[in-house]
Enzyme design. Structure first.
Site, PDB file in Angstrom:
ATOM      1  N   PRO A 167       0.851  -1.193   0.000  1.00  0.00           N
ATOM      2  CA  PRO A 167       0.000   0.000   0.000  1.00  0.00           C
ATOM      3  C   PRO A 167       0.885   1.240   0.000  1.00  0.00           C
ATOM      4  CG  PRO A 167      -0.018  -1.092   2.160  1.00  0.00           C
ATOM      5  CD  PRO A 167       0.751  -1.969   1.232  1.00  0.00           C
ATOM      6  N   MET A 168       0.606   2.170  -0.893  1.00  0.00           N
ATOM      7  CA  MET A 168       1.354   3.437  -0.917  1.00  0.00           C
ATOM      8  C   MET A 168       0.376   4.579  -1.137  1.00  0.00           C
ATOM      9  SD  MET A 168       4.962   2.600  -2.857  1.00  0.00           S
ATOM     10  CE  MET A 168       4.338   1.597  -4.201  1.00  0.00           C
TER      11      MET A 168
ATOM     12  N   CYS B 181       3.478   3.872   9.854  1.00  0.00           N
ATOM     13  CA  CYS B 181       3.764   5.244   9.421  1.00  0.00           C
ATOM     14  C   CYS B 181       4.779   5.920  10.353  1.00  0.00           C
ATOM     15  CB  CYS B 181       2.466   6.060   9.373  1.00  0.00           C
ATOM     16  SG  CYS B 181       2.741   7.712   8.756  1.00  0.00           S
TER      17      CYS B 181
ATOM     18  N   LYS C 151       0.407  -4.670   8.904  1.00  0.00           N
ATOM     19  CA  LYS C 151       1.706  -4.302   8.321  1.00  0.00           C
ATOM     20  C   LYS C 151       2.379  -3.351   9.299  1.00  0.00           C
ATOM     21  CE  LYS C 151       3.656  -2.277   4.110  1.00  0.00           C
ATOM     22  NZ  LYS C 151       3.897  -0.889   4.545  1.00  0.00           N
TER      23      LYS C 151
ATOM     24  N   HIS D 299       8.026  -4.465   7.448  1.00  0.00           N
ATOM     25  CA  HIS D 299       9.014  -3.629   6.768  1.00  0.00           C
ATOM     26  C   HIS D 299      10.231  -3.587   7.697  1.00  0.00           C
ATOM     27  CE1 HIS D 299      10.214   0.672   5.252  1.00  0.00           C
ATOM     28  NE2 HIS D 299      11.106  -0.251   4.946  1.00  0.00           N
TER      29      HIS D 299
ATOM     30  N   ASN E 210       9.088  -7.279   3.713  1.00  0.00           N
ATOM     31  CA  ASN E 210       9.003  -6.012   2.975  1.00  0.00           C
ATOM     32  C   ASN E 210      10.262  -5.182   3.214  1.00  0.00           C
ATOM     33  OD1 ASN E 210       7.452  -2.877   3.577  1.00  0.00           O
ATOM     34  ND2 ASN E 210       7.800  -3.710   1.550  1.00  0.00           N
TER      35      ASN E 210
ATOM     36  N   ASP F 180      13.146  -3.014   0.307  1.00  0.00           N
ATOM     37  CA  ASP F 180      14.294  -3.048  -0.608  1.00  0.00           C
ATOM     38  C   ASP F 180      14.234  -4.176  -1.626  1.00  0.00           C
ATOM     39  OD1 ASP F 180      15.018  -0.948   0.955  1.00  0.00           O
ATOM     40  OD2 ASP F 180      16.771  -1.885   1.848  1.00  0.00           O
TER      41      ASP F 180
HETATM   42  C1  LIG Z   1       5.005   7.118  -1.312  1.00  0.00           C
HETATM   43  C2  LIG Z   1       4.839   6.055  -0.256  1.00  0.00           C
HETATM   44  C3  LIG Z   1       3.627   5.916   0.373  1.00  0.00           C
HETATM   45  C4  LIG Z   1       3.453   4.916   1.331  1.00  0.00           C
HETATM   46  N1  LIG Z   1       2.232   4.759   1.903  1.00  0.00           N
HETATM   47  C5  LIG Z   1       2.014   3.701   2.734  1.00  0.00           C
HETATM   48  C6  LIG Z   1       0.714   3.405   3.237  1.00  0.00           C
HETATM   49  O1  LIG Z   1      -0.249   4.106   2.932  1.00  0.00           O
HETATM   50  N2  LIG Z   1       0.568   2.336   4.060  1.00  0.00           N
HETATM   51  C7  LIG Z   1       1.628   1.541   4.412  1.00  0.00           C
HETATM   52  O2  LIG Z   1       1.457   0.573   5.161  1.00  0.00           O
HETATM   53  N3  LIG Z   1       2.869   1.797   3.946  1.00  0.00           N
HETATM   54  C8  LIG Z   1       3.072   2.823   3.114  1.00  0.00           C
HETATM   55  N4  LIG Z   1       4.315   3.042   2.593  1.00  0.00           N
HETATM   56  C9  LIG Z   1       5.395   2.100   2.926  1.00  0.00           C
HETATM   57  C10 LIG Z   1       5.451   0.989   1.897  1.00  0.00           C
HETATM   58  O3  LIG Z   1       4.245   0.235   1.891  1.00  0.00           O
HETATM   59  C11 LIG Z   1       6.631   0.027   2.192  1.00  0.00           C
HETATM   60  O4  LIG Z   1       6.462  -0.511   3.467  1.00  0.00           O
HETATM   61  C12 LIG Z   1       7.960   0.745   2.161  1.00  0.00           C
HETATM   62  O5  LIG Z   1       8.064   1.575   1.036  1.00  0.00           O
HETATM   63  C13 LIG Z   1       9.124  -0.270   2.161  1.00  0.00           C
HETATM   64  O6  LIG Z   1       9.018  -1.144   1.089  1.00  0.00           O
HETATM   65  P1  LIG Z   1       9.908  -0.937  -0.252  1.00  0.00           P
HETATM   66  O7  LIG Z   1      11.348  -0.948   0.173  1.00  0.00           O
HETATM   67  O8  LIG Z   1       9.528  -2.079  -1.133  1.00  0.00           O
HETATM   68  O9  LIG Z   1       9.536   0.400  -0.797  1.00  0.00           O
HETATM   69  C14 LIG Z   1       4.522   4.055   1.668  1.00  0.00           C
HETATM   70  C15 LIG Z   1       5.756   4.221   1.034  1.00  0.00           C
HETATM   71  C16 LIG Z   1       5.918   5.187   0.072  1.00  0.00           C
HETATM   72  C17 LIG Z   1       7.254   5.315  -0.615  1.00  0.00           C
END
Ligand SMILES: Cc1cc2nc3c(=O)[nH]c(=O)nc-3n(C[C@H](O)[C@H](O)[C@H](O)COP(=O)(O)O)c2cc1C
Length: 390
Positions: free
Chosen positions: A33-34, A120, A160, A190, A222, A224
């Site tokens: 989720p982002m 968050c 998460k 994460h 989760n 990288d």
């Molecule tokens: C722009 C952005 C928005 C994000 N929004 C959320 C969110 O709404 N909910 C959530 O659980 N994590 C959110 N995250 C965290 C990501 O879900 C993920 O845990 C984090 O980016 C690490 O994973 P990655 O290394 O694959 O990016 C967000 C990350 C980014 C970069």
């Protein structure tokens, strides 16, 4: 290497099927989720590349806004008719409100899976005891999970989270255990603390530790995963049951096609796209956003933030890059994209980290928050005021 190829070494050792309640996720790949990114149009693009395989989670929805039927929130919970299962991420700090939001989702058949966000790191949120500060208060976490699971009926509830507040205040093992005790279906970790924000590298060892700690439920790793091989490496290194992919797919929704190929037939990676193919995806992304928002210009304006990710490493030139990032119509986008060399191959240096990479500073917490982890803390409702995610 005794006849073993790199592909053999990277292939996951017969991963079990990932089951999230009644849903089988095969290959075990989840779109993270982002906020501001994983709306219905982006999920559609990712699913098109994956052939519908995987699980694609919505942007974060705050529970208070949902139960109040905030207009923007009601738009955010929209799923395309072809999306199945419909996966929604909720964020809330008040057990009763979380319970009401979950009940509303069940009663109105708004989703098939509910994920709860406890990751968050944004100061505005942690300052009020929300986000990644919340699991430190074990009883509050438990109360939220109890209300969520208790109101979810047959819908699976997952969580998460991050490792904790900082290295001296890790919460993920306790949170994992509480999740199991409260009937949560799966946990995603994460591998960073809130203090790290997005800096440094994700701690995959912590994912392995969580997997050992809560063998009863699936653990999703989760952090990288920048290419499909990273996902296989994480599965092998940690024993996790599935992977959650965030920043790696920003401006690269075809990563989900690469992931499916890597899991299903290692070594058969699809060719990286040239600029012409990337431009076609950009155009479609902007168009889908416009259809979703009901207005072409709003779609193209929302698309602007994706331009630097899509064009990373290509010879675009600063002027065209700026023009793309300020375009207001599809015709403008077409004109700027069409003026570029479509035959440019995928730039090798576009691989690797993208999106947020900044390290954090001190984690801002409410006064006395680190005192008793078991007291009856109640964050104020404005701990839900930020919508920038995890
Ligand atoms: C722009 C952005 C928005 C994000 N929004 C959320 C969110 O709404 N909910 C959530 O659980 N994590 C959110 N995250 C965290 C990501 O879900 C993920 O845990 C984090 O980016 C690490 O994973 P990655 O290394 O694959 O990016 C967000 C990350 C980014 C970069």
């Amino acid at each position: 290497m005794d006849g073993m190829t790199a592909d053999t070494l990277l292939a996951p050792s017969l991963p079990g099927l990932l089951r999230i309640g009644p849903h089988t996720v095969q290959p075990p790949v989840v779109l993270a989720p982002m906020a501001g990114i994983t709306n219905a149009p982006f999920r559609t693009l990712c699913r098109e590349f994956s052939g519908g395989k995987g699980l694609f989670v919505s942007e974060m929805i705050t529970t208070r806004a949902l139960v109040e039927r905030n207009e923007k929130t009601m738009q955010l919970i929209h799923f395309d008719a072809s999306e199945t299962p419909r996966s929604i991420q909720l964020y809330g700090v008040d057990p009763v409100t979380v319970g009401k939001a979950v009940r509303m989702i069940v009663d109105e058949d708004l989703a098939d899976h509910i994920d709860l966000n406890f990751g968050c790191p944004v100061p505005k949120v942690t300052r009020k005891g929300g986000g990644s500060a919340l699991p430190y208060k074990r009883n509050l976490l438990r109360a939220i999970l109890r209300e969520a699971v208790g109101n979810a009926g047959d819908l699976p509830v997952t969580i998460k989270m991050r490792k904790g507040i900082d290295d001296d205040h890790l919460t993920y093992l306790d949170a994992g255990r509480i999740a199991v005790e409260e009937g949560v279906t799966a946990v995603a970790l994460h591998g960073r603390t809130a203090a790290q924000h997005y800096g440094g590298t994700a701690d995959w060892d912590a994912i392995a530790r969580l997997k050992e700690h809560v063998p009863e439920i699936p653990v999703l790793g989760n952090g990288d995963i920048w290419c499909a091989e990273d996902a296989l490496r994480m599965m092998r290194a940690t024993g996790c049951d599935g992977v959650v992919v965030g920043r790696g797919c920003l401006g690269r929704p075809w990563l989900f096609g690469d992931l499916v190929a890597a899991f299903e037939s290692p070594g058969s990676a699809p060719a990286a796209p040239d600029f012409g193919q990337v431009a076609a995806v950009m155009r479609r992304h902007a168009e889908l956003l416009g259809l979703w928002l009901g207005d072409e210009t709003r779609g193209v304006v929302d698309f602007r933030k994706h331009v630097p990710w899509y064009t990373k490493g290509f010879a675009v030139g600063s002027e065209t890059r700026r023009a793309l990032a300020t375009a207001s119509t599809l015709a403008e986008l077409d004109a700027h994209l069409g003026g570029l060399d479509q035959t440019q191959p995928w730039p090798a240096h576009a691989d690797g980290p993208r999106g947020r990479t900044a390290a954090g500073k001190r984690v801002v917490l409410p006064d006395g928050w680190l005192g008793d982890p078991y007291d009856c803390a109640t964050p104020s409702s404005d701990a839900e005021s930020d919508t920038s995610g995890g």
